[in-house]
Design a protein around this motif. Structure first.
Motif, PDB file in Angstrom:
ATOM      1  N   LEU A  84      44.169  34.323  47.071  1.00  0.00           N
ATOM      2  CA  LEU A  84      43.500  35.367  46.296  1.00  0.00           C
ATOM      3  C   LEU A  84      43.052  36.516  47.190  1.00  0.00           C
ATOM      4  N   TYR A  85      42.527  36.197  48.379  1.00  0.00           N
ATOM      5  CA  TYR A  85      42.132  37.254  49.316  1.00  0.00           C
ATOM      6  C   TYR A  85      43.326  38.166  49.616  1.00  0.00           C
ATOM      7  N   ALA A  86      44.448  37.539  49.948  1.00  0.00           N
ATOM      8  CA  ALA A  86      45.629  38.317  50.318  1.00  0.00           C
ATOM      9  C   ALA A  86      46.163  39.118  49.135  1.00  0.00           C
ATOM     10  N   TRP A  87      46.145  38.524  47.946  1.00  0.00           N
ATOM     11  CA  TRP A  87      46.669  39.196  46.757  1.00  0.00           C
ATOM     12  C   TRP A  87      45.826  40.420  46.391  1.00  0.00           C
ATOM     13  N   ILE A  88      44.511  40.271  46.400  1.00  0.00           N
ATOM     14  CA  ILE A  88      43.638  41.374  46.000  1.00  0.00           C
ATOM     15  C   ILE A  88      43.705  42.506  47.024  1.00  0.00           C
ATOM     16  N   ALA A 104      38.594  35.113  33.520  1.00  0.00           N
ATOM     17  CA  ALA A 104      37.591  34.060  33.432  1.00  0.00           C
ATOM     18  C   ALA A 104      38.118  32.795  34.113  1.00  0.00           C
ATOM     19  N   ASN A 105      37.339  32.255  35.069  1.00  0.00           N
ATOM     20  CA  ASN A 105      37.710  31.041  35.805  1.00  0.00           C
ATOM     21  C   ASN A 105      39.073  31.165  36.470  1.00  0.00           C
ATOM     22  N   VAL A 106      39.395  32.350  36.995  1.00  0.00           N
ATOM     23  CA  VAL A 106      40.725  32.562  37.568  1.00  0.00           C
ATOM     24  C   VAL A 106      40.926  31.701  38.812  1.00  0.00           C
ATOM     25  N   GLU A 107      39.880  31.524  39.620  1.00  0.00           N
ATOM     26  CA  GLU A 107      40.034  30.722  40.838  1.00  0.00           C
ATOM     27  C   GLU A 107      40.357  29.267  40.487  1.00  0.00           C
ATOM     28  N   THR A 108      39.631  28.703  39.525  1.00  0.00           N
ATOM     29  CA  THR A 108      39.873  27.309  39.130  1.00  0.00           C
ATOM     30  C   THR A 108      41.254  27.150  38.524  1.00  0.00           C
ATOM     31  N   ARG A 109      41.663  28.108  37.675  1.00  0.00           N
ATOM     32  CA  ARG A 109      42.966  28.006  37.024  1.00  0.00           C
ATOM     33  C   ARG A 109      44.109  28.063  38.032  1.00  0.00           C
ATOM     34  N   LEU A 110      43.986  28.948  39.028  1.00  0.00           N
ATOM     35  CA  LEU A 110      45.051  29.049  40.021  1.00  0.00           C
ATOM     36  C   LEU A 110      45.126  27.797  40.894  1.00  0.00           C
ATOM     37  N   MET A 111      43.965  27.216  41.186  1.00  0.00           N
ATOM     38  CA  MET A 111      43.964  26.005  42.012  1.00  0.00           C
ATOM     39  C   MET A 111      44.569  24.828  41.247  1.00  0.00           C
ATOM     40  N   GLU A 112      44.207  24.674  39.964  1.00  0.00           N
ATOM     41  CA  GLU A 112      44.668  23.509  39.205  1.00  0.00           C
ATOM     42  C   GLU A 112      46.104  23.668  38.712  1.00  0.00           C
ATOM     43  N   ASP A 113      46.451  24.886  38.239  1.00  0.00           N
ATOM     44  CA  ASP A 113      47.771  25.081  37.630  1.00  0.00           C
ATOM     45  C   ASP A 113      48.847  25.444  38.642  1.00  0.00           C
ATOM     46  N   GLU A 114      48.504  26.228  39.656  1.00  0.00           N
ATOM     47  CA  GLU A 114      49.515  26.723  40.588  1.00  0.00           C
ATOM     48  C   GLU A 114      49.373  26.164  42.000  1.00  0.00           C
ATOM     49  N   SER A 143      29.241  28.575  43.285  1.00  0.00           N
ATOM     50  CA  SER A 143      30.275  29.595  43.168  1.00  0.00           C
ATOM     51  C   SER A 143      30.731  30.144  44.507  1.00  0.00           C
ATOM     52  N   GLY A 144      29.875  30.061  45.547  1.00  0.00           N
ATOM     53  CA  GLY A 144      30.244  30.621  46.827  1.00  0.00           C
ATOM     54  C   GLY A 144      30.029  32.112  46.926  1.00  0.00           C
ATOM     55  N   GLY A 145      29.417  32.729  45.938  1.00  0.00           N
ATOM     56  CA  GLY A 145      29.151  34.165  45.938  1.00  0.00           C
ATOM     57  C   GLY A 145      28.003  34.494  45.017  1.00  0.00           C
ATOM     58  N   ASP A 146      27.656  35.748  44.979  1.00  0.00           N
ATOM     59  CA  ASP A 146      26.556  36.222  44.154  1.00  0.00           C
ATOM     60  C   ASP A 146      27.122  36.809  42.872  1.00  0.00           C
ATOM     61  N   PRO A 147      26.914  36.166  41.697  1.00  0.00           N
ATOM     62  CA  PRO A 147      27.492  36.691  40.458  1.00  0.00           C
ATOM     63  C   PRO A 147      26.902  38.028  40.033  1.00  0.00           C
ATOM     64  N   VAL A 148      25.661  38.324  40.445  1.00  0.00           N
ATOM     65  CA  VAL A 148      25.063  39.613  40.082  1.00  0.00           C
ATOM     66  C   VAL A 148      25.790  40.747  40.800  1.00  0.00           C
ATOM     67  N   LYS A 149      25.996  40.599  42.102  1.00  0.00           N
ATOM     68  CA  LYS A 149      26.778  41.599  42.837  1.00  0.00           C
ATOM     69  C   LYS A 149      28.228  41.616  42.368  1.00  0.00           C
ATOM     70  N   GLY A 150      28.722  40.423  42.003  1.00  0.00           N
ATOM     71  CA  GLY A 150      30.094  40.352  41.533  1.00  0.00           C
ATOM     72  C   GLY A 150      30.322  41.120  40.249  1.00  0.00           C
ATOM     73  N   ASP A 178      32.026  37.243  45.588  1.00  0.00           N
ATOM     74  CA  ASP A 178      31.046  37.646  44.562  1.00  0.00           C
ATOM     75  C   ASP A 178      31.736  37.880  43.219  1.00  0.00           C
ATOM     76  N   ILE A 179      32.906  38.540  43.242  1.00  0.00           N
ATOM     77  CA  ILE A 179      33.640  38.791  41.993  1.00  0.00           C
ATOM     78  C   ILE A 179      34.096  37.470  41.371  1.00  0.00           C
ATOM     79  N   LEU A 180      34.594  36.545  42.201  1.00  0.00           N
ATOM     80  CA  LEU A 180      35.030  35.249  41.671  1.00  0.00           C
ATOM     81  C   LEU A 180      33.861  34.457  41.110  1.00  0.00           C
ATOM     82  N   ALA A 181      32.672  34.604  41.741  1.00  0.00           N
ATOM     83  CA  ALA A 181      31.483  33.930  41.204  1.00  0.00           C
ATOM     84  C   ALA A 181      31.120  34.477  39.843  1.00  0.00           C
ATOM     85  N   TYR A 182      31.286  35.783  39.666  1.00  0.00           N
ATOM     86  CA  TYR A 182      30.984  36.387  38.350  1.00  0.00           C
ATOM     87  C   TYR A 182      32.005  35.941  37.300  1.00  0.00           C
ATOM     88  N   THR A 183      33.287  35.876  37.673  1.00  0.00           N
ATOM     89  CA  THR A 183      34.293  35.453  36.700  1.00  0.00           C
ATOM     90  C   THR A 183      34.162  33.971  36.355  1.00  0.00           C
TER      91      THR A 183
END
Length: 455
Positions: free
Chosen positions: A94-98, A77-87, A46-53, A137-142
């Motif tokens: 995502l960093y800039a948007w958030i 849910a799976n927002v990072e994967t969906r944005l990479m595959e669909d858009e 995931s590249g992050g800690d889902p517990v902290k996320g 961390d948030i993306l790892a949790y999602t």
């Protein structure tokens, strides 16, 4: 006539069933990964800690987003994967948007403006204080919500029913029972065929029963007018009952516990530290509203209390499971400093303040009148009567339904505190003559009159 060896046949079937059960049991034991392995794999990829996320998600995102359903904002849910595959968008987007969603909208980013138009042209709140690691961390949790803690008590295991005392999961037991049931069916079919062969060898003729022509059940039901009438009446009454129950719950928010921008623990303040409710909600003594305390009331104590050290024995297992550690509470104090513009190092106010958008929990309809001072100062009602055991609440929630029936029952059952209350001395003297009782309830004082609570 050929003899059939039943014992030989049964021994083969039973032996074959035991062999299949053993193979399936050991295959499932070896193939099923443990929770620790799944957790490690999800954490590695995931590249992050889902517990902290999860903690960061609940603090910053849960007010507008859910994982698997659309709320004020889209499901995450799976927002990072969906944005990479669909858009075709990467994590840098995502960093800039958030961190600065309004800036991306004004800059003309195509997908940012698409989201802006889709959600009623309401820009997402910017979170410039979140670091890239926090977002990871948030993306790892999602992407993969963290598993439950491995250390589970025997009571929890028994309550969930996931395993028995020997450690065998319910899925394996159900699979074994289904296999045994199937083998029994096969055995019965084989025995039936064997008995038929024996009967044919002995010249026994088995007559086939003539199938009777049966009327379909729906036709029989339709022809019975009495059953149709009773069914229609039952369905109408049941529909009216459920519709009435659903409509009576409109506006009833019992159990509502929103996530606040700064986590405030009533359990620590009112419970552990015994702070009186009316110290913070001082207007409850003299005003219709109890009021939300201003942040300078918080700073009366937190100028000196800059970190949370917790209980000497340490946090409980439940607090650790929910992420309520000493570091978490200390981080919430830092949010308070940022909101009031407090320079902790130089011990002075900078003047750079930020409003805290508290989420209201208790909300009566506009046509209902309620005066806190009348109940608190005059009647002497304790805060816990309406708000529940506040001193035990980590997250404040609406304890009572606050419906009209609930208030009326309280007025009927609550005795007026006449002794030592000068407000009621003259009224008590007159009403005691009228009703001939020593104890007066709020209902006897006019607490059931419509005009008392409705304008």
């Amino acid at each position: 006539m050929k003899k059939v060896l039943y014992r030989h046949l049964l021994s083969k079937v039973l032996g074959f069933s035991l062999l299949l059960f053993s193979i399936s049991f050991y295959a499932q034991e070896e193939a099923a990964p443990t929770e620790e392995v799944v957790a490690e794999e999800s954490a590695d990829t995931s590249g992050g800690d889902p517990v902290k996320g999860k903690q960061l998600f609940n603090q910053n995102c849960a007010a507008c987003h859910a994982l698997n359903r659309k709320m004020t904002g889209p499901a995450l849910a799976n927002v990072e994967t969906r944005l990479m595959e669909d858009e075709g968008l990467d994590k840098e987007w995502l960093y800039a948007w958030i961190k600065n969603s309004p800036g991306m909208i004004s800059a003309g980013d195509p997908y940012a403006n698409k989201i802006y138009a889709e959600y009623n042209q309401a820009a997402m709140t910017a979170f410039p204080t979140l670091s890239n690691q926090d977002i990871d961390d948030i993306l790892a949790y999602t992407a993969a919500p963290p598993p439950a803690p491995a250390a589970a008590t025997a009571a929890d295991t028994a309550a969930t029913g996931s395993t028995d005392s020997s450690g065998i999961s319910n899925e394996i037991l159900l699979g074994a029972l289904a296999m045994i049931f199937g083998l029994l069916v096969v055995m019965l079919i084989l025995v039936n065929k064997t008995l038929r062969r024996i009967a044919e060898a002995n010249g026994v003729v088995l007559e086939k029963e003539k199938a009777e022509k049966r009327v379909p059940i729906w036709k029989a039901f339709a022809r019975n007018q009495f059953l149709v009438l009773v069914s229609v009446i039952f369905l109408l009454l049941a529909s009216a009952y459920f519709a009435y129950g659903w409509m009576m719950q409109i506006g009833v928010d019992q159990g509502y516990a929103p996530v606040q921008p700064i986590h405030y623990s009533h359990k620590i303040h009112a419970g552990d530290n015994k702070i009186e409710c009316k110290y913070c909600h001082s207007s409850a003594r003299v005003s219709k509203h109890s009021g939300i305390p201003s942040l300078n009331v918080c700073m009366n104590c937190h100028k000196s209390i800059y970190e949370y050290k917790g209980n000497p024995e340490g946090p409980s297992a439940e607090d650790l499971a929910n992420g309520y550690t000493n570091e978490f509470y200390t981080g919430e104090i830092k949010k308070l400093y940022k909101a009031v513009g407090w320079d902790e190092e130089n011990q002075r106010y900078t003047g750079e303040t930020q409003p805290v958008e508290w989420v209201r929990i208790h909300n009566l309809p506009d046509f209902a009148y309620f005066n806190h001072s009348q109940h608190v100062s005059v009647a002497g009602i304790e805060c816990q009567t309406c708000h529940g055991p506040v001193e035990e609440m980590e997250i404040m929630y609406q304890y009572a339904p606050l419906t009209m029936g609930w208030c009326i029952n309280c007025h009927r059952e609550t005795n007026i505190q006449v002794e030592g209350n000068a407000y009621y001395e003259a009224i008590h003297a007159e009403l005691s003559k009228k009703y001939g009782v020593d104890k007066l309830t709020a209902a006897m004082m006019g607490g059931l009159e419509c005009g008392k609570c409705h304008y």
